[in-house]
Design an enzyme around this catalytic site. Structure first.
Site, PDB file in Angstrom:
ATOM      1  N   HIS A   1     -10.762  56.438  43.385  1.00 57.36           N
ATOM      2  CA  HIS A   1     -10.933  54.978  43.420  1.00 57.36           C
ATOM      3  C   HIS A   1     -10.855  54.504  44.871  1.00 57.36           C
ATOM      4  O   HIS A   1     -10.079  55.048  45.664  1.00 57.36           O
ATOM      5  CB  HIS A   1      -9.856  54.299  42.571  1.00 57.36           C
ATOM      6  CG  HIS A   1     -10.147  52.843  42.375  1.00 57.36           C
ATOM      7  ND1 HIS A   1      -9.866  51.918  43.345  1.00 57.36           N
ATOM      8  CD2 HIS A   1     -10.738  52.171  41.361  1.00 57.36           C
ATOM      9  CE1 HIS A   1     -10.260  50.720  42.924  1.00 57.36           C
ATOM     10  NE2 HIS A   1     -10.798  50.852  41.721  1.00 57.36           N
TER      11      HIS A   1
ATOM     12  N   GLU B   1     -18.814  52.298  42.210  1.00 60.56           N
ATOM     13  CA  GLU B   1     -18.129  51.030  42.458  1.00 60.56           C
ATOM     14  C   GLU B   1     -18.358  50.602  43.903  1.00 60.56           C
ATOM     15  O   GLU B   1     -17.639  51.054  44.808  1.00 60.56           O
ATOM     16  CB  GLU B   1     -16.622  51.192  42.208  1.00 60.56           C
ATOM     17  CG  GLU B   1     -16.282  51.593  40.797  1.00 60.56           C
ATOM     18  CD  GLU B   1     -14.865  51.178  40.450  1.00 60.56           C
ATOM     19  OE1 GLU B   1     -14.708  50.382  39.531  1.00 60.56           O
ATOM     20  OE2 GLU B   1     -13.921  51.630  41.112  1.00 60.56           O
TER      21      GLU B   1
ATOM     22  N   SER C   1     -16.166  43.729  39.652  1.00 65.73           N
ATOM     23  CA  SER C   1     -16.298  42.355  39.136  1.00 65.73           C
ATOM     24  C   SER C   1     -17.173  42.272  37.885  1.00 65.73           C
ATOM     25  O   SER C   1     -17.925  41.320  37.702  1.00 65.73           O
ATOM     26  CB  SER C   1     -16.815  41.416  40.223  1.00 65.73           C
ATOM     27  OG  SER C   1     -15.909  41.393  41.315  1.00 65.73           O
TER      28      SER C   1
ATOM     29  N   GLU D   1      -9.432  52.128  46.220  1.00 60.69           N
ATOM     30  CA  GLU D   1      -8.091  51.736  46.682  1.00 60.69           C
ATOM     31  C   GLU D   1      -7.276  52.966  47.071  1.00 60.69           C
ATOM     32  O   GLU D   1      -6.450  52.917  47.992  1.00 60.69           O
ATOM     33  CB  GLU D   1      -7.393  50.904  45.592  1.00 60.69           C
ATOM     34  CG  GLU D   1      -8.005  49.500  45.521  1.00 60.69           C
ATOM     35  CD  GLU D   1      -8.023  48.870  44.146  1.00 60.69           C
ATOM     36  OE1 GLU D   1      -7.241  49.280  43.275  1.00 60.69           O
ATOM     37  OE2 GLU D   1      -8.853  47.953  43.939  1.00 60.69           O
TER      38      GLU D   1
ATOM     39  N   ASN E   1      -9.262  49.716  34.006  1.00 62.07           N
ATOM     40  CA  ASN E   1      -8.348  50.197  35.041  1.00 62.07           C
ATOM     41  C   ASN E   1      -7.312  49.102  35.272  1.00 62.07           C
ATOM     42  O   ASN E   1      -7.612  48.091  35.903  1.00 62.07           O
ATOM     43  CB  ASN E   1      -9.153  50.491  36.320  1.00 62.07           C
ATOM     44  CG  ASN E   1      -8.283  50.858  37.494  1.00 62.07           C
ATOM     45  OD1 ASN E   1      -7.079  51.070  37.348  1.00 62.07           O
ATOM     46  ND2 ASN E   1      -8.887  50.930  38.667  1.00 62.07           N
ATOM     47  N   TRP E   2      -6.126  49.326  34.749  1.00 63.46           N
ATOM     48  CA  TRP E   2      -5.087  48.285  34.838  1.00 63.46           C
ATOM     49  C   TRP E   2      -4.501  48.168  36.238  1.00 63.46           C
ATOM     50  O   TRP E   2      -3.793  47.209  36.537  1.00 63.46           O
ATOM     51  CB  TRP E   2      -3.957  48.569  33.838  1.00 63.46           C
ATOM     52  CG  TRP E   2      -4.343  48.434  32.399  1.00 63.46           C
ATOM     53  CD1 TRP E   2      -5.598  48.208  31.893  1.00 63.46           C
ATOM     54  CD2 TRP E   2      -3.463  48.500  31.261  1.00 63.46           C
ATOM     55  NE1 TRP E   2      -5.541  48.144  30.517  1.00 63.46           N
ATOM     56  CE2 TRP E   2      -4.252  48.321  30.102  1.00 63.46           C
ATOM     57  CE3 TRP E   2      -2.089  48.716  31.105  1.00 63.46           C
ATOM     58  CZ2 TRP E   2      -3.710  48.337  28.816  1.00 63.46           C
ATOM     59  CZ3 TRP E   2      -1.539  48.745  29.835  1.00 63.46           C
ATOM     60  CH2 TRP E   2      -2.353  48.540  28.700  1.00 63.46           C
ATOM     61  N   LYS E   3      -4.745  49.157  37.083  1.00 64.94           N
ATOM     62  CA  LYS E   3      -4.159  49.193  38.429  1.00 64.94           C
ATOM     63  C   LYS E   3      -2.635  49.010  38.344  1.00 64.94           C
ATOM     64  O   LYS E   3      -2.037  49.446  37.359  1.00 64.94           O
ATOM     65  CB  LYS E   3      -4.817  48.133  39.333  1.00 64.94           C
ATOM     66  CG  LYS E   3      -6.356  48.274  39.307  1.00 64.94           C
ATOM     67  CD  LYS E   3      -7.066  47.506  40.377  1.00 64.94           C
ATOM     68  CE  LYS E   3      -8.559  47.729  40.223  1.00 64.94           C
ATOM     69  NZ  LYS E   3      -9.347  47.093  41.272  1.00 64.94           N
TER      70      LYS E   3
ATOM     71  N   GLY F   1     -11.731  46.313  36.131  1.00 64.24           N
ATOM     72  CA  GLY F   1     -10.407  46.062  36.690  1.00 64.24           C
ATOM     73  C   GLY F   1      -9.810  44.787  36.114  1.00 64.24           C
ATOM     74  O   GLY F   1      -9.246  44.772  35.025  1.00 64.24           O
ATOM     75  N   GLY F   2      -9.968  43.685  36.843  1.00 65.07           N
ATOM     76  CA  GLY F   2      -9.353  42.410  36.465  1.00 65.07           C
ATOM     77  C   GLY F   2      -9.568  42.016  35.011  1.00 65.07           C
ATOM     78  O   GLY F   2      -8.623  41.602  34.318  1.00 65.07           O
TER      79      GLY F   2
ATOM     80  N   GLY G   1     -12.961  43.389  42.759  1.00 65.62           N
ATOM     81  CA  GLY G   1     -11.965  42.331  42.828  1.00 65.62           C
ATOM     82  C   GLY G   1     -12.392  41.129  43.659  1.00 65.62           C
ATOM     83  O   GLY G   1     -11.568  40.283  43.989  1.00 65.62           O
TER      84      GLY G   1
HETATM   85  P1  PGA Z   1     -12.645  44.692  39.293  1.00 66.49           P
HETATM   86  O1  PGA Z   1     -12.154  46.199  39.610  1.00 66.49           O
HETATM   87  O2  PGA Z   1     -13.328  44.758  37.936  1.00 66.49           O
HETATM   88  O3  PGA Z   1     -11.410  43.869  39.279  1.00 66.49           O
HETATM   89  O4  PGA Z   1     -13.598  44.328  40.364  1.00 66.49           O
HETATM   90  C1  PGA Z   1     -12.915  47.302  39.264  1.00 66.49           C
HETATM   91  C2  PGA Z   1     -12.202  48.554  39.706  1.00 66.49           C
HETATM   92  O5  PGA Z   1     -11.579  48.535  40.765  1.00 66.49           O
HETATM   93  O6  PGA Z   1     -12.226  49.599  39.022  1.00 66.49           O
END
Ligand code: PGA
Length: 252
Positions: free
Chosen positions: A97, A169, A215, A99, A9-11, A236-237, A175
């Site tokens: 998600h 998640e 994470s 967010e 997930n590049w966000k 994500g990251g 994050g």
């Molecule tokens: P993260 O994000 O790996 O940076 O914790 C995961 C996500 O939000 O899908």
């Protein structure tokens, strides 16, 4: 028996040129590794989709968006419909998600609407669920996830649910560098699979892919993925760097 998946997930990261570069380097890597065990999905910002789609030639390498509109078309300034996403060549969309739930106030009802629309457009859905820190501390995490899935997902027919991947998640792990322990992940994944079994049947429950997100990185992926009900990760990251991302895929 069920699919193993690692989705990145590049966000809201990478401009178009940087995104194309990253997609190319990931594709090049998997072109030489046709035996990767897991399916790999790159979930890019909308504007990258049409440019990235023709780059992804490697076996088991797919493309997804991170959100879609809740209406099929019309006067909804700034929105992107599932049909539009599908027309770029993408096969997946992430919905629910945390967010989106937190910053854009998407509730289970709207997520259910989006899910149905996306499936009708021929997209596969990665449906996210998970509790915030206070909910876990209060021991409410199972109930929170149950409500998210019941209201967001369990209106679907069994046939439709086959096109859905669930991503657990825990919001406190996204994050933050704080990962759920492999045992915490397994416990919730098993709980989710049992919910699917109760709502549908054992065959559907055994067939559904459940990803862990929060994470996840090369150093912890192997241990988390080794749990019986963890079928992969939503990253994500660590999805923003080719080396880290492919190392996570190779953790299977
Ligand atoms: P993260 O994000 O790996 O940076 O914790 C995961 C996500 O939000 O899908």
């Amino acid at each position: 028996m069920r699919k193993q998946i690692v989705a990145g997930n590049w966000k809201m990261n990478k401009n178009l040129q940087e995104g194309i570069e990253l997609a190319k380097s990931i594709n090049d890597y998997f072109m030489e590794k046709p035996a990767a065990k897991a399916e790999v999905i790159l979930c890019t910002p909308f504007i990258h989709l049409a440019g990235v789609a023709p780059i992804l030639k490697a076996n088991k390498l797919f493309l997804g968006a991170q959100n879609c509109a809740s209406e099929p078309s019309g006067a909804y300034t700034g929105e992107i419909s599932p049909d539009m996403i599908k027309s770029t060549g993408a096969q997946y969309v992430i919905l629910g998600h945390s967010e989106r739930r937190t910053y854009y106030l998407e509730d289970n009802a709207i997520l259910n609407k989006k899910t149905v629309l996306a499936l009708n457009s021929g997209l596969n859905v990665i449906f996210c669920c998970g509790e915030v820190k206070e909910e876990r501390e209060a021991g409410k995490h199972f109930d929170v996830v149950k409500t998210q899935l019941k209201e967001g997902l369990f209106t679907l027919k069994a046939e439709e649910l086959k096109k859905v991947v669930i991503a657990y998640e825990p919001v406190w792990a996204i994050g933050t560098g704080l990962t759920a322990s492999p045992e915490q992940a397994q416990e919730m994944h098993k709980y989710i699979r049992d919910l699917v079994k109760t709502q549908y049947c054992e065959t559907v429950a055994n067939g559904i892919t459940i990803l862990y997100g929060g994470s996840c990185k090369p150093s912890n992926a192997r241990e988390i993925f080794s749990k019986p009900d963890v079928d992969g990760g939503l990253i994500g990251g660590a999805a923003l760097k080719k080396e880290d991302f492919v190392a996570i895929v190779e953790a299977f």
